[in-house]
Design a protein around this motif. Structure first.
Motif, short mmCIF file in Angstrom:
data_model
loop_
_atom_site.label_atom_id
_atom_site.label_comp_id
_atom_site.label_asym_id
_atom_site.label_seq_id
_atom_site.Cartn_x
_atom_site.Cartn_y
_atom_site.Cartn_z
N LEU A 81 -14.66 -7.59 8.08
CA LEU A 81 -15.88 -7.16 7.42
C LEU A 81 -16.60 -6.09 8.25
N GLU A 82 -16.68 -6.32 9.56
CA GLU A 82 -17.38 -5.35 10.41
C GLU A 82 -16.67 -4.00 10.40
N GLU A 83 -15.34 -4.03 10.42
CA GLU A 83 -14.58 -2.78 10.34
C GLU A 83 -14.88 -2.07 9.02
N PHE A 84 -14.87 -2.83 7.93
CA PHE A 84 -15.11 -2.26 6.61
C PHE A 84 -16.50 -1.61 6.54
N LEU A 85 -17.48 -2.29 7.12
CA LEU A 85 -18.86 -1.78 7.06
C LEU A 85 -19.09 -0.62 8.03
N SER A 86 -18.23 -0.50 9.05
CA SER A 86 -18.48 0.48 10.11
C SER A 86 -18.03 1.89 9.76
N VAL A 87 -17.22 2.05 8.70
CA VAL A 87 -16.65 3.37 8.44
C VAL A 87 -17.44 4.10 7.36
N ASP A 88 -17.15 5.40 7.23
CA ASP A 88 -17.84 6.23 6.23
C ASP A 88 -17.09 6.28 4.91
N SER A 89 -15.77 6.15 4.99
CA SER A 89 -15.00 6.25 3.75
C SER A 89 -13.66 5.53 3.89
N TYR A 90 -13.01 5.39 2.74
CA TYR A 90 -11.79 4.58 2.65
C TYR A 90 -10.71 5.36 1.90
N VAL A 91 -9.48 5.24 2.39
CA VAL A 91 -8.33 5.78 1.67
C VAL A 91 -7.32 4.65 1.54
N PHE A 92 -7.05 4.27 0.30
CA PHE A 92 -6.13 3.16 0.06
C PHE A 92 -4.86 3.67 -0.62
N GLY A 93 -3.72 3.22 -0.14
CA GLY A 93 -2.45 3.40 -0.84
C GLY A 93 -2.11 2.08 -1.52
N VAL A 94 -2.07 2.11 -2.86
CA VAL A 94 -1.97 0.83 -3.59
C VAL A 94 -0.89 0.88 -4.67
N PRO A 95 0.20 0.13 -4.49
CA PRO A 95 1.17 0.05 -5.58
C PRO A 95 0.66 -0.87 -6.69
N MET A 96 1.12 -0.65 -7.91
CA MET A 96 0.83 -1.60 -8.98
C MET A 96 1.90 -2.68 -8.97
N TYR A 97 1.47 -3.91 -8.82
CA TYR A 97 2.36 -5.07 -8.96
C TYR A 97 1.78 -5.95 -10.07
N GLY A 98 2.58 -6.27 -11.05
CA GLY A 98 2.10 -7.17 -12.12
C GLY A 98 0.84 -6.65 -12.77
N PHE A 99 0.80 -5.34 -13.05
CA PHE A 99 -0.32 -4.66 -13.73
C PHE A 99 -1.60 -4.58 -12.90
N THR A 100 -1.56 -5.05 -11.66
CA THR A 100 -2.77 -5.02 -10.84
C THR A 100 -2.40 -4.71 -9.39
N ILE A 101 -3.21 -5.20 -8.45
CA ILE A 101 -2.99 -4.86 -7.04
C ILE A 101 -2.09 -5.91 -6.37
N PRO A 102 -1.45 -5.56 -5.27
CA PRO A 102 -0.65 -6.55 -4.53
C PRO A 102 -1.54 -7.69 -3.99
#
Ligand SMILES: Cc1cc2nc3c(=O)[nH]c(=O)nc-3n(C[C@H](O)[C@H](O)[C@H](O)COP(=O)(O)O)c2cc1C
Length: 203
Positions: A81-102
């Protein structure tokens, strides 16, 4: 100097399109912004533990009342959580599995669903508490999901938009490489690469 959290969620390695594309974006961005700091997390190969009953009890009770089991349950969660809150932006690489996220990405996101930290609820509904951040989701899909698609519905982009909205993050962009199995794979990857190079110059 900005801090960017780059996260990959594919269970595949060198054959992963979402990994190749998210990395291409980061490389292009870094060339233009060498002063920025990139943090990297590979959820596909290094998944985080699931939250559990003890974790739920812990986040709903004051820290001074926490048992050793609750402290243990929060041990990995709080730094995420602290890491997530500490940054300015996010870049996610996300495959579709079962019509949604892994599942590995869903397991990670569950650690972030923290009342009083990422969201609040009042008589007006959900209020996100994480402001001034933006996210890019680079997704890879075997099929293509325009409205009315015979191959089913996209539960990936709407889910990610909704959960990030609930955190207060509404500056969200998607580059979806679709039809990787059912269509022209190389064309789809090339189109996504072009979009990402353009976006890297504007981000
Ligand atoms: C377990 C699994 C489930 C999948 N489910 C879907 C799906 O529901 N819809 C779809 O369009 N493609 C689906 N695919 C295809 C992947 O989205 C596609 O191969 C994509 O390139 C995977 O991302 P990656 O290359 O980054 O690993 C699935 C693939 C796997 C391995």
């Amino acid at each position: 100097m900005k801090r960017i959290l780059h996260i990959d969620a594919s269970y595949s390695a060198e054959h992963s399109v979402s990994r190749v594309l998210s990395k291409a974006f980061i490389t292009a961005y870094q060339t233009l912004h060498p002063e920025d700091k990139i943090l990297y997390r590979d959820l596909g190969h290094f998944p985080v533990p699931y939250i559990n009953e003890t974790w739920i009890a812990a986040i709903h009770s004051p820290p001074e009342t926490h048992t050793p089991e609750m402290i243990e349950a929060l041990k990995d969660s709080e730094p995420l959580l602290e890491e997530f809150l500490s940054v300015d932006s996010y870049v996610f690489g996300v495959p579709m599995y079962g019509f949604t996220i892994p599942a590995a990405l869903k397991a990670y996101i569950e650690h972030l669903i923290r009342i009083g930290r990422t969201y609040a609820v009042d008589e007006n509904g959900v209020q996100g508490l994480v402001h001034g951040k933006k996210a890019l989701f680079v997704t890879s899909r075997g099929g293509n999901y325009p409205p009315g698609s015979p191959f089913g519905e996209d539960h990936q982009e709407p889910y990610l938009r909704t959960i990030f909205w609930s955190f207060g993050i509404t500056d969200v962009q998607f580059v979806n490489a679709s039809n990787l199995v059912l269509g022209d794979r190389e064309q789809s990857i090339a189109t996504a690469q072009t979009k990402l190079q353009t976006l890297a110059a504007q981000w």
